[in-house]
Design a protein around this motif. Sequence first.
Motif, PDB file in Angstrom:
ATOM      1  N   ALA A 117       0.836  -1.206   0.000  1.00  0.00           N
ATOM      2  CA  ALA A 117       0.000   0.000   0.000  1.00  0.00           C
ATOM      3  C   ALA A 117       0.866   1.250   0.000  1.00  0.00           C
ATOM      4  CB  ALA A 117      -0.897  -0.002   1.236  1.00  0.00           C
ATOM      5  N   ALA A 154      -4.037  -3.824   0.677  1.00  0.00           N
ATOM      6  CA  ALA A 154      -4.028  -2.719  -0.283  1.00  0.00           C
ATOM      7  C   ALA A 154      -4.353  -1.410   0.425  1.00  0.00           C
ATOM      8  CB  ALA A 154      -5.053  -2.980  -1.381  1.00  0.00           C
ATOM      9  N   ILE A 163      -5.919  -0.303  -6.255  1.00  0.00           N
ATOM     10  CA  ILE A 163      -6.022  -1.530  -5.462  1.00  0.00           C
ATOM     11  C   ILE A 163      -5.586  -2.725  -6.314  1.00  0.00           C
ATOM     12  CG2 ILE A 163      -7.681  -3.092  -4.367  1.00  0.00           C
ATOM     13  CD1 ILE A 163      -9.283  -0.552  -3.557  1.00  0.00           C
ATOM     14  N   ASP A 198     -12.525  -5.154  -0.745  1.00  0.00           N
ATOM     15  CA  ASP A 198     -11.730  -5.318  -1.969  1.00  0.00           C
ATOM     16  C   ASP A 198     -11.495  -6.776  -2.373  1.00  0.00           C
ATOM     17  OD1 ASP A 198      -9.810  -6.101  -0.106  1.00  0.00           O
ATOM     18  OD2 ASP A 198      -8.625  -4.259  -0.280  1.00  0.00           O
TER      19      ASP A 198
END
Length: 222
Positions: A117, A154, A163, A198
């Motif tokens: 990330a 992410a 993402i 996600d």
Amino acid sequence: MNIAENISTLKKKLPERVCLVAVSKTKPNKDILEAYNSGHKVFGENKVQDLVKKYEELPKDIKWHFIGHPQTNKVKYLAPFIHLIHGVDSLKLLKMINKEAKKNNRKVSVLLQFHIAEEQSKFGLTLQEAKQMLESQEFKLLENLEVMGVMGMATYTDNKEQIRNEFKMLKFIFNTLKNEYFSDAKNFTEISMGMSDDFPIAVEEGSTMIRVGSKIFGKRNY
Ligand SMILES: *Cc1c(COP(=O)(O)O)cnc(C)c1O
């Protein structure tokens, strides 16, 4: 919240290869038992103390995953029973897990956590750091642990492309490690990525293990 229904709806959407870790952190035993009684056996927690308490109180055939980053001085509480530790990102922590696993006369399975990330705060290794660690003599001596794959989180964002790219990066890292260090390790198979918001993208990008909390148990009140 119908917990059993949430799990069965989720499982129907997942390919066979994907393991669902039901993240029960902050949730009471009765919620976990509702999931358990519907046939689900895999749960994740991110606080050692909470996890140990739940382990002691709940059925012993639950497969407990530690999804956070354990402090080295608390590894001893997990070592006797933990099924998989997801958030391992240092040689120091690997050495402690190995030591405690040995005391319990078992092998403990771990995933290496990578920083994919853009946020600064998240834990995790870079590929460079992982290579250095895996090539070290010290790592090669660790006989009571098994590296099963990689884990990552992410960025918390609405930007789906970002993402997706971060998950692609984790898949790339997995492939690189597999080729360079784990080509003979038949259990180096897991890519733990994807959470409530996600996981569909993560599954499309090759996840083998998703960690889902709020979509199963509802919002958490901290
Ligand atoms: C809490 C947590 C999850 C689950 O988050 P949800 O958004 O509730 O699905 C997954 N992974 C880690 C590491 C977590 O700490």
